[in-house]
Design an enzyme around this catalytic site. Structure first.
Site, PDB file in Angstrom:
ATOM      1  N   LYS A  73     -22.648 -51.019 -40.875  1.00 49.00           N
ATOM      2  CA  LYS A  73     -22.458 -50.122 -39.735  1.00 49.00           C
ATOM      3  C   LYS A  73     -22.410 -50.907 -38.429  1.00 49.00           C
ATOM      4  O   LYS A  73     -21.840 -50.435 -37.438  1.00 49.00           O
ATOM      5  CB  LYS A  73     -23.572 -49.073 -39.691  1.00 49.00           C
ATOM      6  CG  LYS A  73     -23.486 -48.022 -40.795  1.00 49.00           C
ATOM      7  CD  LYS A  73     -24.599 -46.992 -40.659  1.00 49.00           C
ATOM      8  CE  LYS A  73     -24.492 -45.897 -41.720  1.00 49.00           C
ATOM      9  NZ  LYS A  73     -24.782 -46.384 -43.085  1.00 49.00           N
ATOM     10  N   HIS A 132     -20.979 -45.757 -37.738  1.00 49.43           N
ATOM     11  CA  HIS A 132     -21.518 -44.827 -38.729  1.00 49.43           C
ATOM     12  C   HIS A 132     -20.496 -43.729 -38.978  1.00 49.43           C
ATOM     13  O   HIS A 132     -20.249 -42.883 -38.112  1.00 49.43           O
ATOM     14  CB  HIS A 132     -22.826 -44.242 -38.211  1.00 49.43           C
ATOM     15  CG  HIS A 132     -23.601 -43.468 -39.224  1.00 49.43           C
ATOM     16  ND1 HIS A 132     -23.102 -43.131 -40.465  1.00 49.43           N
ATOM     17  CD2 HIS A 132     -24.858 -42.947 -39.190  1.00 49.43           C
ATOM     18  CE1 HIS A 132     -24.003 -42.455 -41.144  1.00 49.43           C
ATOM     19  NE2 HIS A 132     -25.085 -42.328 -40.399  1.00 49.43           N
ATOM     20  N   PHE A 164     -29.859 -36.822 -42.990  1.00 48.86           N
ATOM     21  CA  PHE A 164     -30.626 -35.707 -42.456  1.00 48.86           C
ATOM     22  C   PHE A 164     -30.767 -34.652 -43.546  1.00 48.86           C
ATOM     23  O   PHE A 164     -29.851 -34.421 -44.343  1.00 48.86           O
ATOM     24  CB  PHE A 164     -29.925 -35.088 -41.247  1.00 48.86           C
ATOM     25  CG  PHE A 164     -30.121 -35.857 -39.959  1.00 48.86           C
ATOM     26  CD1 PHE A 164     -31.101 -36.809 -39.823  1.00 48.86           C
ATOM     27  CD2 PHE A 164     -29.312 -35.586 -38.856  1.00 48.86           C
ATOM     28  CE1 PHE A 164     -31.289 -37.503 -38.637  1.00 48.86           C
ATOM     29  CE2 PHE A 164     -29.483 -36.266 -37.660  1.00 48.86           C
ATOM     30  CZ  PHE A 164     -30.476 -37.234 -37.550  1.00 48.86           C
TER      31      PHE A 164
END
Length: 399
Positions: free
Chosen positions: A323, A328, A387
């Protein structure tokens, strides 16, 4: 077996382009100016993705579908596959995306607010599963067609589901990967509101993403699509396909603890499940492509999880977060990062963690700082942790 690769990414449009960036260790992150003059950093796809579509197609295709279709076309061409010789009922499509058709949603909600109108095909253009279904329609593929939306673990999970479908004999082959069309004002704003974005040096935006570094400040957004052709071994060998690597295992878990705070024990579950599925021991793994978002909270947790999963072998692992090179890609992160894992096992090219000048004592592994390496690697693992606590890891081995 991975027999084809197609991509439209910040690090190029071919596997060779991507390897060139991995080898050079030079990030492709650059600055952008927001509507209020704010300086942002992002990793953008430079290629024109719309030139090959008709006006009628463009009315139906959100940018996320456009990128996926172009990458899929290139993947099919790279694989040398002729679907006329395949059983199309036994070819599937598995796509991961995090934000889906955010461009269309943002545009049409804006039209509704400002003009009290929306376009006729807004429902079809805004389908979250549109990218995969348009791929199936374009190539007349009639096997299972799935879209996975698990935030940052979407692409790895899509690839894992494709692997399962092949292992269980449901399909002979699949187009699988991830896509994310990140850059619209709504996307910028919601990520900025989360306060997880990197502070940007306008004079050197390429240094903004610094995974595992003591001076890291957050993530940098990227966009793109990477689609792979996966085939059962006997199917690939019967047609004499070239083989990049073997997709050997998949493991998934959920932290079950917090919507945004990562948990090392949940990540370890996914890593262990991946190795078990691939029938590998920790000591056989030579390289890990880490999730490594460069957030202050996430990186130390991941370093802890790697030590827990690999034990004493963690000291011998090469680990990097690419990344730092390409940003990302959210739901497509696993798809672009698999390129680095394939490079490791196929060509011994170990991509570096760029901008890692100041090691963090809380992240005490070999993160391949600054410069790529050559090493004999038989097995590589790529991890994504999202998440919601969704974790997904995949393993590749040399063909």
């Amino acid at each position: 077996m991975i027999t084809g690769i197609g991509l439209r990414t910040p690090i190029g449009n071919t596997f060779a382009d991507a390897q060139s960036v991995f080898r050079s260790g030079k990030p492709v992150i650059r600055s952008a100016i927001g509507p209020k003059g704010q300086v942002r950093a992002g990793a953008f796809v430079d290629a024109d993705i719309s030139g090959g579509f008709s006006r009628a197609e463009m009315a139906l295709l959100d940018p996320v579908a456009q990128m996926a279709l172009v990458a899929a076309d290139d993947c099919v061409a790279d694989s040398g596959a002729d679907f006329n010789s395949f059983d199309r009922d036994r070819v599937g499509v598995f796509v991961g995306t995090g934000q889906g058709t955010l461009h269309t949603s943002s545009q049409e909600f804006g039209n509704l607010a400002l003009k009290d109108s929306v376009k006729a095909f807004s429902v079809l253009r805004g389908l979250g599963n549109g990218a995969g279904n348009f791929m199936a329609i374009r190539h007349k593929l009639r096997g299972p067609c799935e879209t996975t939306m698990l935030a940052c673990s979407s692409a790895n999970t899509a690839l894992g589901h494709a692997l399962r479908a092949i292992q269980y004999g449901h399909v002979d082959a699949a187009l699988a990967g991830g896509v994310e069309a990140t850059f619209c004002e709504g996307s910028w704003r919601v990520w900025e509101a989360m306060r997880v974005m990197a502070k940007v040096d306008p004079d050197s935006p390429e240094t903004s993403c610094r995974p595992f570094s003591a001076d890291r400040t957050g993530l940098v957004l990227g966009e793109g699509a990477v689609i792979y052709m996966l085939e059962a071994e006997e199917h690939a060998r019967a047609r004499g396909a070239k083989i990049y690597a073997v997709l050997a295992g998949f493991g998934a878990s959920c932290d079950g603890s917090h919507i945004s705070q990562p948990d090392a024990s949940g990540q370890v579950l996914a890593l262990n499940a991946c190795l078990k599925d691939a029938q590998l021991t920790p000591s056989e793994v030579g390289y890990v492509n880490a999730h490594g978002t460069a957030t202050p909270t996430g990186d130390p947790v991941e370093a802890q999880a790697l030590r827990m999963a690999f034990g004493s072998h963690a000291n011998a692992l090469m680990v990097s977060s690419t990344k730092s090179l390409h940003g990302h890609l959210l739901g497509a992160a696993g798809a672009i990062e698999l390129l680095a894992a394939i490079s490791a096992v196929r060509d011994g090219l170990i991509a570096s963690t760029a901008n890692l000048h100041t090691p963090d004592p809380a992240c005490d592994l070999d993160f391949v700082p600054l410069h790529s390496r050559q090493a004999d690697v038989q097995v590589a693992v790529s991890s994504n942790f999202a998440f919601g606590g969704s974790n997904a890891c995949i393993a590749v081995t040399r063909a």
